[in-house]
Design a protein around this motif. Structure first.
Motif, PDB file in Angstrom:
ATOM      1  N   LEU A  75       0.818  -1.202   0.000  1.00  0.00           N
ATOM      2  CA  LEU A  75       0.000   0.000   0.000  1.00  0.00           C
ATOM      3  C   LEU A  75       0.855   1.255   0.000  1.00  0.00           C
ATOM      4  O   LEU A  75       0.446   2.297  -0.528  1.00  0.00           O
ATOM      5  CB  LEU A  75      -0.935  -0.005   1.221  1.00  0.00           C
ATOM      6  CG  LEU A  75      -1.988   1.104   1.290  1.00  0.00           C
ATOM      7  CD1 LEU A  75      -2.897   1.044   0.076  1.00  0.00           C
ATOM      8  CD2 LEU A  75      -2.802   0.976   2.571  1.00  0.00           C
ATOM      9  N   ALA A  76       2.058   1.192   0.563  1.00  0.00           N
ATOM     10  CA  ALA A  76       2.925   2.373   0.600  1.00  0.00           C
ATOM     11  C   ALA A  76       3.256   2.853  -0.805  1.00  0.00           C
ATOM     12  O   ALA A  76       3.377   4.057  -1.044  1.00  0.00           O
ATOM     13  CB  ALA A  76       4.200   2.061   1.375  1.00  0.00           C
ATOM     14  N   TRP A  77       3.396   1.920  -1.753  1.00  0.00           N
ATOM     15  CA  TRP A  77       3.695   2.317  -3.125  1.00  0.00           C
ATOM     16  C   TRP A  77       2.536   3.089  -3.734  1.00  0.00           C
ATOM     17  O   TRP A  77       2.742   4.016  -4.504  1.00  0.00           O
ATOM     18  CB  TRP A  77       4.021   1.082  -3.952  1.00  0.00           C
ATOM     19  CG  TRP A  77       5.365   0.509  -3.643  1.00  0.00           C
ATOM     20  CD1 TRP A  77       6.102   0.713  -2.503  1.00  0.00           C
ATOM     21  CD2 TRP A  77       6.140  -0.367  -4.455  1.00  0.00           C
ATOM     22  NE1 TRP A  77       7.272   0.017  -2.553  1.00  0.00           N
ATOM     23  CE2 TRP A  77       7.331  -0.660  -3.734  1.00  0.00           C
ATOM     24  CE3 TRP A  77       5.947  -0.939  -5.688  1.00  0.00           C
ATOM     25  CZ2 TRP A  77       8.315  -1.493  -4.230  1.00  0.00           C
ATOM     26  CZ3 TRP A  77       6.925  -1.780  -6.198  1.00  0.00           C
ATOM     27  CH2 TRP A  77       8.101  -2.051  -5.479  1.00  0.00           C
ATOM     28  N   LEU A  78       1.317   2.697  -3.403  1.00  0.00           N
ATOM     29  CA  LEU A  78       0.147   3.423  -3.909  1.00  0.00           C
ATOM     30  C   LEU A  78       0.102   4.831  -3.337  1.00  0.00           C
ATOM     31  O   LEU A  78      -0.208   5.794  -4.058  1.00  0.00           O
ATOM     32  CB  LEU A  78      -1.130   2.661  -3.555  1.00  0.00           C
ATOM     33  CG  LEU A  78      -2.442   3.320  -3.977  1.00  0.00           C
ATOM     34  CD1 LEU A  78      -2.498   3.493  -5.486  1.00  0.00           C
ATOM     35  CD2 LEU A  78      -3.632   2.498  -3.495  1.00  0.00           C
ATOM     36  N   PHE A 148       7.782   9.380 -11.556  1.00  0.00           N
ATOM     37  CA  PHE A 148       7.832   8.592 -10.314  1.00  0.00           C
ATOM     38  C   PHE A 148       6.442   8.063  -9.965  1.00  0.00           C
ATOM     39  O   PHE A 148       6.312   6.948  -9.438  1.00  0.00           O
ATOM     40  CB  PHE A 148       8.381   9.438  -9.172  1.00  0.00           C
ATOM     41  CG  PHE A 148       9.876   9.459  -9.092  1.00  0.00           C
ATOM     42  CD1 PHE A 148      10.579   8.337  -8.680  1.00  0.00           C
ATOM     43  CD2 PHE A 148      10.596  10.594  -9.445  1.00  0.00           C
ATOM     44  CE1 PHE A 148      11.962   8.342  -8.612  1.00  0.00           C
ATOM     45  CE2 PHE A 148      11.978  10.608  -9.386  1.00  0.00           C
ATOM     46  CZ  PHE A 148      12.666   9.493  -8.968  1.00  0.00           C
ATOM     47  N   ALA A 149       5.407   8.850 -10.232  1.00  0.00           N
ATOM     48  CA  ALA A 149       4.047   8.395  -9.955  1.00  0.00           C
ATOM     49  C   ALA A 149       3.716   7.150 -10.769  1.00  0.00           C
ATOM     50  O   ALA A 149       3.116   6.193 -10.256  1.00  0.00           O
ATOM     51  CB  ALA A 149       3.043   9.512 -10.256  1.00  0.00           C
ATOM     52  N   VAL A 154       3.035   1.269 -11.151  1.00  0.00           N
ATOM     53  CA  VAL A 154       3.358  -0.038 -11.740  1.00  0.00           C
ATOM     54  C   VAL A 154       3.865  -1.002 -10.670  1.00  0.00           C
ATOM     55  O   VAL A 154       3.496  -2.181 -10.640  1.00  0.00           O
ATOM     56  CB  VAL A 154       4.394   0.132 -12.866  1.00  0.00           C
ATOM     57  CG1 VAL A 154       4.876  -1.226 -13.360  1.00  0.00           C
ATOM     58  CG2 VAL A 154       3.797   0.927 -14.025  1.00  0.00           C
ATOM     59  N   GLY A 155       4.712  -0.496  -9.765  1.00  0.00           N
ATOM     60  CA  GLY A 155       5.201  -1.341  -8.676  1.00  0.00           C
ATOM     61  C   GLY A 155       4.081  -1.833  -7.780  1.00  0.00           C
ATOM     62  O   GLY A 155       4.088  -2.986  -7.328  1.00  0.00           O
ATOM     63  N   TYR A 156       3.101  -0.966  -7.540  1.00  0.00           N
ATOM     64  CA  TYR A 156       1.970  -1.375  -6.699  1.00  0.00           C
ATOM     65  C   TYR A 156       1.152  -2.466  -7.384  1.00  0.00           C
ATOM     66  O   TYR A 156       0.758  -3.451  -6.751  1.00  0.00           O
ATOM     67  CB  TYR A 156       1.091  -0.165  -6.404  1.00  0.00           C
ATOM     68  CG  TYR A 156      -0.224  -0.520  -5.744  1.00  0.00           C
ATOM     69  CD1 TYR A 156      -0.265  -0.900  -4.403  1.00  0.00           C
ATOM     70  CD2 TYR A 156      -1.411  -0.502  -6.464  1.00  0.00           C
ATOM     71  CE1 TYR A 156      -1.457  -1.249  -3.796  1.00  0.00           C
ATOM     72  CE2 TYR A 156      -2.606  -0.846  -5.861  1.00  0.00           C
ATOM     73  CZ  TYR A 156      -2.640  -1.214  -4.530  1.00  0.00           C
ATOM     74  OH  TYR A 156      -3.822  -1.566  -3.943  1.00  0.00           O
ATOM     75  N   VAL A 157       0.913  -2.290  -8.698  1.00  0.00           N
ATOM     76  CA  VAL A 157       0.128  -3.292  -9.425  1.00  0.00           C
ATOM     77  C   VAL A 157       0.850  -4.635  -9.423  1.00  0.00           C
ATOM     78  O   VAL A 157       0.238  -5.692  -9.220  1.00  0.00           O
ATOM     79  CB  VAL A 157      -0.138  -2.809 -10.864  1.00  0.00           C
ATOM     80  CG1 VAL A 157      -0.776  -3.920 -11.690  1.00  0.00           C
ATOM     81  CG2 VAL A 157      -1.045  -1.576 -10.849  1.00  0.00           C
ATOM     82  N   ARG A 158       2.170  -4.599  -9.631  1.00  0.00           N
ATOM     83  CA  ARG A 158       2.927  -5.848  -9.640  1.00  0.00           C
ATOM     84  C   ARG A 158       3.016  -6.479  -8.264  1.00  0.00           C
ATOM     85  O   ARG A 158       3.191  -7.695  -8.144  1.00  0.00           O
ATOM     86  CB  ARG A 158       4.326  -5.590 -10.186  1.00  0.00           C
ATOM     87  CG  ARG A 158       4.361  -5.287 -11.672  1.00  0.00           C
ATOM     88  CD  ARG A 158       5.777  -5.165 -12.178  1.00  0.00           C
ATOM     89  NE  ARG A 158       5.823  -4.973 -13.626  1.00  0.00           N
ATOM     90  CZ  ARG A 158       6.932  -4.846 -14.331  1.00  0.00           C
ATOM     91  NH1 ARG A 158       8.109  -4.882 -13.704  1.00  0.00           N
ATOM     92  NH2 ARG A 158       6.880  -4.684 -15.638  1.00  0.00           N
TER      93      ARG A 158
END
Length: 218
Positions: A75-78, A148-149, A154-158
């Protein structure tokens, strides 16, 4: 070396019967992408060669609890993605503001003094150049923030994944990745049903037989 150990652990999944104790039989087998789960009449055998740590784990069936499918994410990535997007949009809005209107058009000439049009023009040109640099700097920062957003999004989705979690009493729970296809095909439901205690059959027949004996003895 690690590859050889993983291949050796995978080879054991084809020889599960060699790991069974005397009187132990295989009741169910579930082959997942990252694990092989085998249910015997006594234990749950888990082969996880792709995970860190042990490649094999055995759990007595009375110690096996619920079998669930859980979703995990970072969740932190989101949050970081949303924050970067807000900063980027804010900088773009700021860069579009008309900063040139803040620069004075000309400087008044005092009585008895020579005209200062040349000086005023130089000042306006210098301030305009500075504002242009600031504007392009804000645009560059905005684009960087938006980049960066996207990266964090993308990192959150993965990071979102589904895991098959088997609760173990008195030990660490067993969690392995599971695909949507495996869930839809009923692999998880069949595994949970195989782990449950087998129903006691013949209860009614014993009761009827007892009543029949009673009638005969009467």
């Amino acid at each position: 070396m690690a590859r050889a150990q993983g291949d050796r652990a995978t080879a054991w999944t084809e020889r599960v019967e060699q790991l069974c104790d005397e009187g132990e039989r295989i009741d169910h087998r579930a082959d997942l992408e990252a694990a092989t789960l085998v249910v015997t009449n006594r234990r749950l055998l888990a082969f996880t060669p792709d995970r860190d740590g042990r490649n094999f784990r055995a759990v007595d069936r009375p110690n096996v609890g619920t079998v669930t499918v859980e979703s995990t994410d970072r969740l932190a990535w989101l949050v970081l993605s949303l924050a970067a997007a807000v900063v980027g949009v804010g900088l773009l809005e700021a860069s579009q503001a008309t900063l040139g209107g803040l620069v004075p058009v000309g400087l008044p000439s005092a009585p008895g003094l020579p005209p200062v049009s040349d000086l005023a023009g130089a000042v306006r040109e210098g301030v305009g150049t500075a504002l242009l640099v600031l504007e392009w700097g804000a645009v560059a920062l905005a684009l960087t923030a938006l980049l960066f957003a996207v990266v964090f999004a993308v990192g959150y989705v993965r990071s979102r994944s589904r895991r098959l979690v088997i609760r173990v009493s008195g030990g660490a729970d067993l969690a392995v990745p599971v695909t949507d296809t495996a869930v839809e095909d009923g692999v998880v439901a069949d595994l949970e049903a195989a782990i449950r205690p087998e129903p006691i059959d013949g209860g009614g027949g014993r009761s009827e037989g007892h009543e029949a004996d009673g009638e005969e003895s009467g």
